[in-house]
Write a protein that holds these residues in place. Structure first.
Motif, PDB file in Angstrom:
ATOM      1  N   ASP A  30     -15.012   5.116   6.903  1.00  0.00           N
ATOM      2  CA  ASP A  30     -14.402   6.674   7.056  1.00  0.00           C
ATOM      3  C   ASP A  30     -14.620   6.789   8.904  1.00  0.00           C
ATOM      4  OD1 ASP A  30     -12.910   7.901   5.839  1.00  0.00           O
ATOM      5  OD2 ASP A  30     -14.720   9.168   5.982  1.00  0.00           O
ATOM      6  N   ALA A  35      -5.606   2.847   6.898  1.00  0.00           N
ATOM      7  CA  ALA A  35      -6.023   2.397   5.120  1.00  0.00           C
ATOM      8  C   ALA A  35      -5.862   0.447   6.051  1.00  0.00           C
ATOM      9  CB  ALA A  35      -4.566   1.996   4.826  1.00  0.00           C
ATOM     10  N   GLN A  47      -8.319   9.445   4.583  1.00  0.00           N
ATOM     11  CA  GLN A  47      -7.038  10.396   5.064  1.00  0.00           C
ATOM     12  C   GLN A  47      -7.144  11.201   5.921  1.00  0.00           C
ATOM     13  OE1 GLN A  47      -5.191  11.009   1.185  1.00  0.00           O
ATOM     14  NE2 GLN A  47      -4.215  12.588   2.408  1.00  0.00           N
ATOM     15  N   SER A  82     -11.041   6.008  -2.427  1.00  0.00           N
ATOM     16  CA  SER A  82     -11.382   6.135  -1.113  1.00  0.00           C
ATOM     17  C   SER A  82     -11.614   4.522  -0.753  1.00  0.00           C
ATOM     18  CB  SER A  82     -12.535   6.391  -0.713  1.00  0.00           C
ATOM     19  OG  SER A  82     -13.318   5.639  -1.945  1.00  0.00           O
ATOM     20  N   ALA A 113       1.141   4.003  -2.526  1.00  0.00           N
ATOM     21  CA  ALA A 113       0.464   5.094  -3.437  1.00  0.00           C
ATOM     22  C   ALA A 113       1.553   6.385  -3.263  1.00  0.00           C
ATOM     23  CB  ALA A 113       0.623   5.572  -0.875  1.00  0.00           C
ATOM     24  N   PHE A 160      -9.735   3.174   2.640  1.00  0.00           N
ATOM     25  CA  PHE A 160      -8.917   4.221   2.697  1.00  0.00           C
ATOM     26  C   PHE A 160      -9.593   5.833   3.411  1.00  0.00           C
ATOM     27  CE2 PHE A 160      -7.276   2.307  -0.462  1.00  0.00           C
ATOM     28  CZ  PHE A 160      -5.900   2.016  -0.503  1.00  0.00           C
ATOM     29  N   THR A 181      -6.735  10.352  -3.199  1.00  0.00           N
ATOM     30  CA  THR A 181      -6.329   8.681  -3.201  1.00  0.00           C
ATOM     31  C   THR A 181      -8.050   7.568  -3.468  1.00  0.00           C
ATOM     32  OG1 THR A 181      -4.613   9.019  -2.000  1.00  0.00           O
ATOM     33  CG2 THR A 181      -5.060   7.438  -1.880  1.00  0.00           C
ATOM     34  N   SER A 184      -7.486  -2.873   5.781  1.00  0.00           N
ATOM     35  CA  SER A 184      -7.329  -4.093   5.125  1.00  0.00           C
ATOM     36  C   SER A 184      -8.098  -5.705   5.370  1.00  0.00           C
ATOM     37  CB  SER A 184      -6.042  -4.346   4.032  1.00  0.00           C
ATOM     38  OG  SER A 184      -5.210  -3.096   3.768  1.00  0.00           O
ATOM     39  N   PHE A 215      -2.840   8.741   5.765  1.00  0.00           N
ATOM     40  CA  PHE A 215      -3.903   8.786   5.260  1.00  0.00           C
ATOM     41  C   PHE A 215      -3.886   7.047   6.314  1.00  0.00           C
ATOM     42  CE2 PHE A 215      -1.269   6.927   2.576  1.00  0.00           C
ATOM     43  CZ  PHE A 215      -1.857   5.565   2.024  1.00  0.00           C
ATOM     44  N   ILE A 227       1.224  -0.900  -0.456  1.00  0.00           N
ATOM     45  CA  ILE A 227       0.312  -0.199  -0.542  1.00  0.00           C
ATOM     46  C   ILE A 227       1.173   1.048   0.147  1.00  0.00           C
ATOM     47  CG2 ILE A 227      -1.647   1.391   0.883  1.00  0.00           C
ATOM     48  CD1 ILE A 227      -3.069  -1.185   2.206  1.00  0.00           C
ATOM     49  N   THR A 248      -9.264  -2.730   0.752  1.00  0.00           N
ATOM     50  CA  THR A 248      -8.363  -1.577   1.874  1.00  0.00           C
ATOM     51  C   THR A 248      -9.818  -0.585   1.655  1.00  0.00           C
ATOM     52  OG1 THR A 248      -6.718  -2.662   0.879  1.00  0.00           O
ATOM     53  CG2 THR A 248      -6.372  -0.623   2.360  1.00  0.00           C
TER      54      THR A 248
END
Length: 225
Positions: free
Chosen positions: A139, A113, A105, A77, A66, A103, A75, A115, A111, A62, A101
């Protein structure tokens, strides 16, 4: 290569998030990683039912992806991928599988992640659909997790500063229970130097001051302080 996690996750809120996401998506393993711009290595923050080599492999892949994307704030989501870069970290008996995954921010150059993974055959179309449905919810929870940890870091820093002073400092909840005391405050309570413990709260060692202290605590509590 990612930094190894300092310990298995023991945060109940994060454990609940792992449990709910893995159940919803139909995967058994989870790992939470942190990625910062300019950092050579990502951080593995917590893992669930996953080997540490695989967690580090996922974090590394990851992070590499990135970095090649120049850490753009837009990036994606949500991402889904079969194990490719991570193959060298898989157990010997595993030949295929993949991860989904999420994501989040949390800062312009950082950020999180989350997974979730599964070995062998996985109905990725169903898992992807389920992941899309809970993406906004995940999120939000990751942002709350980040904010909570930031608040804890600030509280820890304040506690260290208060330990440098030669006076007792106490933080009480509305019921008068001790939430925090610095080292000098703990020493005062241990030797009974003007103050002593009274259950989960504190009181003065002489009657008159004890009455004044309890009156002051009740007054401040009733005023919402």
């Amino acid at each position: 290569m990612a930094r190894a996690p300092t310990a298995r996750n023991n945060d109940l809120a994060l454990e609940s998030l792992f449990h709910l996401v893995t159940n919803q998506v139909g995967c058994s393993m989870a790992v939470l990683t942190r990625h910062r711009s300019g950092s050579e290595h990502p951080d593995v923050l917590a893992v669930s039912h996953m080997t540490e080599p695989l967690a580090r492999g996922i974090a590394g892949s990851i992070h590499q992806a990135a970095a090649s994307d120049e850490w753009r704030s837009e990036t994606i989501s949500l991402g889904c991928a079969h194990f490719e870069v991570e193959k060298e970290y898989l157990p010997e008996h595993v030949s295929n599988g993949g991860r989904i995954t999420f994501f989040c921010q949390v800062e312009p150059t950082c950020f999180l992640a989350l997974s979730v993974c599964q070995f062998a055959s996985v109905e990725w179309s169903r898992g992807t659909l389920a992941a899309q449905e809970i993406n906004g919810w995940v999120d939000t929870h990751l942002r709350l997790y980040w904010q909570l940890n930031q608040d804890r870091d600030r509280a820890d820093a304040l506690a260290k500063v208060l330990d440098l002073f030669d006076f007792g400092a106490f933080l009480l909840d509305p019921e008068g229970n001790i939430v925090f005391s610095n080292l000098r405050g703990q020493q005062l309570l241990e030797v009974g130097d003007g103050l002593r413990r009274m259950g989960h709260s504190l009181t003065a060692t002489d009657f008159d001051n004890a009455v004044r202290l309890q009156t002051a605590i009740r007054h401040r509590s009733h005023n919402g302080n």
